[in-house]
Scaffold this motif. Structure first.
Motif, mmCIF file in Angstrom:
data_model
loop_
_atom_site.group_PDB
_atom_site.id
_atom_site.type_symbol
_atom_site.label_atom_id
_atom_site.label_comp_id
_atom_site.label_asym_id
_atom_site.label_seq_id
_atom_site.Cartn_x
_atom_site.Cartn_y
_atom_site.Cartn_z
ATOM 1 N N HIS A 115 30.080 16.529 26.272
ATOM 2 C CA HIS A 115 30.361 17.877 25.741
ATOM 3 C C HIS A 115 29.341 18.250 24.661
ATOM 4 O O HIS A 115 28.932 19.397 24.555
ATOM 5 C CB HIS A 115 31.768 17.935 25.141
ATOM 6 N N CYS A 119 25.044 21.884 25.328
ATOM 7 C CA CYS A 119 24.238 22.995 24.780
ATOM 8 C C CYS A 119 22.772 22.893 25.167
ATOM 9 O O CYS A 119 22.011 23.835 24.969
ATOM 10 C CB CYS A 119 24.384 23.042 23.257
ATOM 11 N N GLY A 294 30.666 21.868 21.302
ATOM 12 C CA GLY A 294 30.961 21.708 22.731
ATOM 13 C C GLY A 294 32.449 21.555 22.966
ATOM 14 O O GLY A 294 33.237 21.406 22.026
ATOM 15 N N SER A 298 35.104 25.907 22.768
ATOM 16 C CA SER A 298 33.864 26.576 22.338
ATOM 17 C C SER A 298 33.528 27.757 23.247
ATOM 18 O O SER A 298 32.573 28.490 22.990
ATOM 19 C CB SER A 298 32.685 25.591 22.232
ATOM 20 N N ALA A 299 34.343 27.973 24.289
ATOM 21 C CA ALA A 299 34.197 29.195 25.105
ATOM 22 C C ALA A 299 34.884 30.384 24.414
ATOM 23 O O ALA A 299 34.717 31.526 24.832
ATOM 24 C CB ALA A 299 34.804 28.989 26.488
ATOM 25 N N ARG A 304 33.053 31.403 18.648
ATOM 26 C CA ARG A 304 31.593 31.515 18.795
ATOM 27 C C ARG A 304 31.025 32.460 17.731
ATOM 28 O O ARG A 304 30.012 32.159 17.094
ATOM 29 C CB ARG A 304 31.217 31.994 20.211
ATOM 30 N N LEU A 320 25.204 26.465 21.195
ATOM 31 C CA LEU A 320 26.424 26.569 21.992
ATOM 32 C C LEU A 320 26.024 26.496 23.455
ATOM 33 O O LEU A 320 24.977 27.014 23.840
ATOM 34 C CB LEU A 320 27.096 27.923 21.752
ATOM 35 N N CYS A 326 30.940 24.946 28.753
ATOM 36 C CA CYS A 326 31.823 24.577 27.637
ATOM 37 C C CYS A 326 33.020 23.818 28.193
ATOM 38 O O CYS A 326 33.404 22.764 27.700
ATOM 39 C CB CYS A 326 32.333 25.823 26.912
#
Ligand code: KG4
Ligand code: ZN
Length: 359
Positions: A115, A119, A294, A298-299, A304, A320, A326
């Motif tokens: 995770h 990014c 991650g 983080s979506a 964000r 990100l 994510c």
């Protein structure tokens, strides 16, 4: 060297091919959300059976989408920890068999580490450009359904956990709050959606930000309970003999307006809790050049946006992953597998599936 990644730790069966660096050639994810919907959570036995049915078609689809045949692969990487043992075993067995039959290197990948690597990924087929190397040292944050942890990252392979949740993961809190509000699973996207509806008041409820004993710890169980009381009413305290009975008003009816206000207020508190800990981490150990985030949560657009403001204020670069990387996927497994391979690391075919993370 083309690397096939396989992911089956929970309720997503996924396969992906990367170029041995960060370029994603294909990524296929088969979710099982529909299979578990009526149970309000992932049922391990149903999950492993579904993985067993889907793992080979998903691998085939990932190879086809990249225009490759198995013989083109240079290595196989599989998420072998943490996760549901029965689920992990399916992907792991498929990956081992493939690596053995092709005579190519095999590596196990820690899902949580993967995770943190997401990014780096980009997919030129979708018009994405290489986001480039991460500037080290970085402050890493994994926010998912199973983990909420902070990491000091010296570089790709030197990562130390510096904080973690004392109870629930933040994604788990999103999922529980969604089910309290009668919203579908996975709860995070559903809570985000209603919290963003016109008229939602994120200050309607002053939910608490949990304090963990550890200075960089997280706690989400108090926030979850506060939401529960707001939705279902507080439990009636037992009557103590000789003392007057304390009565609590039952919770008002859960109207659509109330649902969106609770969702928005919860989301605000959850994101504030996360950002507060980032601030503490930076105060305790200044000098981070990058903030890497991650994991499924983080979506979340609010997280964000707040992470972006935070990184700006602290003169850190923010990294990100694209939204689809994510949440659980196999591109991140192939991507971090390639990092291990590049460092000369390999695993034997007796590598076990393990329920816990190493990081
Ligand atoms: O990383 P992930 O796919 O699986 C784990 O490793 O746990 O994370 C799943 C979690 C779920 O709790 C889900 O509700 C949450 O990520 N999630 C979100 C959003 N999308 C997924 N939470 C908040 N906002 C979102 N948009
Ligand atoms: Zn995950």
């Amino acid at each position: 060297m083309l690397v096939l990644g396989i992911e089956s730790s929970c309720d997503e069966t996924a396969a992906a091919v990367t170029d041995g660096e960060a370029r994603v050639l294909s990524s296929v994810v088969a979710t099982q959300h529909d299979l578990h919907a009526e149970y309000g959570g992932v049922v391990p036995e149903i999950a492993s059976r579904a993985h067993a049915e889907r793992v080979l078609p998903v691998i085939t689809k990932a190879l086809e989408a990249a225009g490759l045949s198995p013989a083109d692969l240079g290595a196989v990487a599989v998420g072998n920890r943490p996760g549901l043992i029965g689920s992990l075993l399916v992907g792991l067995s498929a990956g081992k068999a493939l690596a053995w039959s092709l005579g190519v290197p095999f590596v196990g990948v820690d899902h949580v580490r993967a995770h943190l690597h997401a990014c780096r990924l980009y997919e030129p087929g979708r018009g994405e450009a290489d986001p480039g190397e991460i500037e080290w040292p970085a402050l890493g944050l994994v926010v998912s359904g199973g983990h909420t942890s902070l990491y000091r990252m010296e570089h790709d392979r030197k990562v130390e956990r510096i904080g973690a949740t004392a109870d629930d993961a933040v994604g788990e809190a999103f999922d529980k709050v969604a089910s309290m509000l009668g919203l579908p699973q996975p709860g995070g996207p559903a809570v985000e959606r209603v919290a963003g509806e016109d008229g939602a008041d994120e200050r309607a409820f002053d939910f608490p930000i949990g304090k963990a004993a550890h200075e960089l710890g997280f706690s989400f169980s108090g926030l979850k309970t506060a939401v529960l009381y707001e939705v279902k009413g507080r439990p009636q305290p037992r009557k103590v003999p000789g003392k007057p009975e304390v009565r609590h008003e039952p919770a008002p009816e859960l109207t659509p307006e109330r649902v969106r206000d609770v969702a928005a207020s919860f989301q605000r508190a959850a994101v504030r809790a996360v950002v507060k800990r980032l601030a503490k981490a930076v105060r305790l150990h200044p000098g981070y050049k990058t903030l890497v985030i991650g994991g499924g949560v983080s979506a979340n657009r609010r997280l964000r946006a707040h992470a972006e403001t935070f990184a700006d204020e602290h003169a850190m670069a923010l990294r990100l992953a694209p939204m689809r990387f994510c949440v659980d996927n196999a591109a991140m497994i192939a991507g971090f597998g390639a990092v291990r391979l590049e460092a000369g690391q390999r695993d034997e075919l007796d590598l076990p599936a393990l329920p816990t993370t190493a990081c």
